[in-house]
Design an enzyme around this catalytic site. Sequence first.
Site, PDB file in Angstrom:
ATOM      1  N   GLY A  70      70.332  21.470 -11.534  1.00 20.26           N
ATOM      2  CA  GLY A  70      69.923  19.815 -10.611  1.00 20.26           C
ATOM      3  C   GLY A  70      68.829  20.534 -10.421  1.00 20.26           C
ATOM      4  N   ASN A 150      74.365  18.728   1.143  1.00 19.14           N
ATOM      5  CA  ASN A 150      74.675  19.933   0.705  1.00 19.14           C
ATOM      6  C   ASN A 150      75.210  21.294   2.161  1.00 19.14           C
ATOM      7  OD1 ASN A 150      72.157  19.083   0.380  1.00 19.14           O
ATOM      8  ND2 ASN A 150      71.191  21.303   0.241  1.00 19.14           N
ATOM      9  N   SER A 198      74.701  20.166 -11.341  1.00 19.10           N
ATOM     10  CA  SER A 198      74.527  21.797 -11.419  1.00 19.10           C
ATOM     11  C   SER A 198      75.990  22.660 -12.040  1.00 19.10           C
ATOM     12  CB  SER A 198      73.769  22.223 -10.770  1.00 19.10           C
ATOM     13  OG  SER A 198      73.890  23.522 -10.733  1.00 19.10           O
ATOM     14  N   HIS A 200      75.887  25.636 -11.471  1.00 14.91           N
ATOM     15  CA  HIS A 200      76.842  27.148 -11.251  1.00 14.91           C
ATOM     16  C   HIS A 200      77.456  26.565  -9.692  1.00 14.91           C
ATOM     17  CE1 HIS A 200      73.491  27.580  -7.509  1.00 14.91           C
ATOM     18  NE2 HIS A 200      72.792  26.383  -8.360  1.00 14.91           N
ATOM     19  N   THR A 236      65.153  24.706 -26.619  1.00 17.93           N
ATOM     20  CA  THR A 236      66.474  25.697 -28.084  1.00 17.93           C
ATOM     21  C   THR A 236      67.066  25.249 -26.298  1.00 17.93           C
ATOM     22  OG1 THR A 236      65.154  26.868 -28.836  1.00 17.93           O
ATOM     23  CG2 THR A 236      67.873  27.385 -28.578  1.00 17.93           C
ATOM     24  N   CYS A 326      67.656  27.641  -0.068  1.00 20.48           N
ATOM     25  CA  CYS A 326      66.772  27.246  -1.013  1.00 20.48           C
ATOM     26  C   CYS A 326      65.411  27.061   0.592  1.00 20.48           C
ATOM     27  CB  CYS A 326      66.780  25.474  -1.682  1.00 20.48           C
ATOM     28  SG  CYS A 326      68.378  24.718  -1.124  1.00 20.48           S
TER      29      CYS A 326
END
Length: 395
Positions: A70, A150, A198, A200, A236, A326
């Site tokens: 995210g 959030n 995101s 997770h 990748t 966070c």
Amino acid sequence: MFVYADNASTTQPDERVYDAMKPYFMDVYGNSSSLHAMGRNALAAADRARGLIAQSINASDSEIYFTSGGTESDNWAITGVAKALEGKGRHIITTSIEHPAVLNSCKELERQGWEITYLPVDSVGLIDLTQLERSIRDDTVLISVMWANNEIGSVMPINEIGRIARGRGVYFHTDAVQAAGSIAIDVKHNNIDLLSISGHKLYGPKGVGVLYKRNGVKCSSFMKGGEQERGQRAGTLNIPAIVGMGEALKYACYNMSDDNAKIKSVRDYFIRRVRADISDVKYNGPTEDNLRLCGNANFTFNNVNGDVLLARLDMEGICASSGAACSSGTSEPSHVLLAIGASEDAARSTLRFSWGKYNSMEEVDYTVDRLKAIIAELRESTTLFKTIKGEDKYV
Ligand SMILES: *Cc1c(COP(=O)(O)O)cnc(C)c1O
């Protein structure tokens, strides 16, 4: 008992998601850019995931880009549009309660001379649409408003914001990290130009996300390197994570109404029990179901230090959160709580419990029982401390 009530920070991966990822670690480990069969199999897996995600949000496959999460999707949307459109204007509108991935991207642009309008929110964390309309200028190139918050779970009026932005010819990005899996997303219906998700946060793996970029939207490439992701995001591809991301969103969408009903009943039971059993608490954020994420409960426990309470709950096997994961680790009170008018003291006395599909009523009972006992004990020592010191402070 162990209670994981921190699903807004991250979620326990769904077993089915994990099973789907497994073959891509040890069996199909080819580079999806390689032309041999194993490489082609890896690419096919990424493209299946891309298809699942596109279908889940009513987008085309060519509008889905895989990122590292995210945070990267938010950074890419904001800095990418800024770079592509700086000749047109250097003004962006966002809100004061965004995730740091958005806020700090905007702050960085501000240091480079951009003007950012941070829309205030009301007492439950919602923006005013008239104020949004009034803040659009000729040089505005982007509106970035999160779908759901959030910390307090407030759900923004995305459809109206999309209509306003499209009507004025301004790009609309939404951080849908908390909304995805819990609210049905339709990028076309909502006039969304860019959208972040995101893995997770929806029972998928960490370190993978999606940026939806509407075809035709001008937004510079993010990582420089090879030609992966149509030359827009080099590196990748993380095939196991991408497979997991696709499966996670698929299951979340298939089971959305059942999961939401279950999560909401657990969350509502928690709210009822906290209100009945613990005095001097304030419930933060919207109370109407359609304005709030179904798993979010955010309470201020007056005269209790939130970090101490969090640590004591942890010792009892209960995972919750003070502020956002966070931002915790910093002693700054939550910018979201301050934005809805909480005092610094109140913000420091606040915990978020975010319930998910693996929680049970028994876990709620255990949590509230422990919460009640710990808060009583902490408040008693606060009173004692105040009496001894003659100070109006608490430890
Ligand atoms: C978790 C979160 C992010 C960041 O996502 P990551 O995948 O952890 O980088 C961004 N925005 C919101 C609203 C979030 O809750």
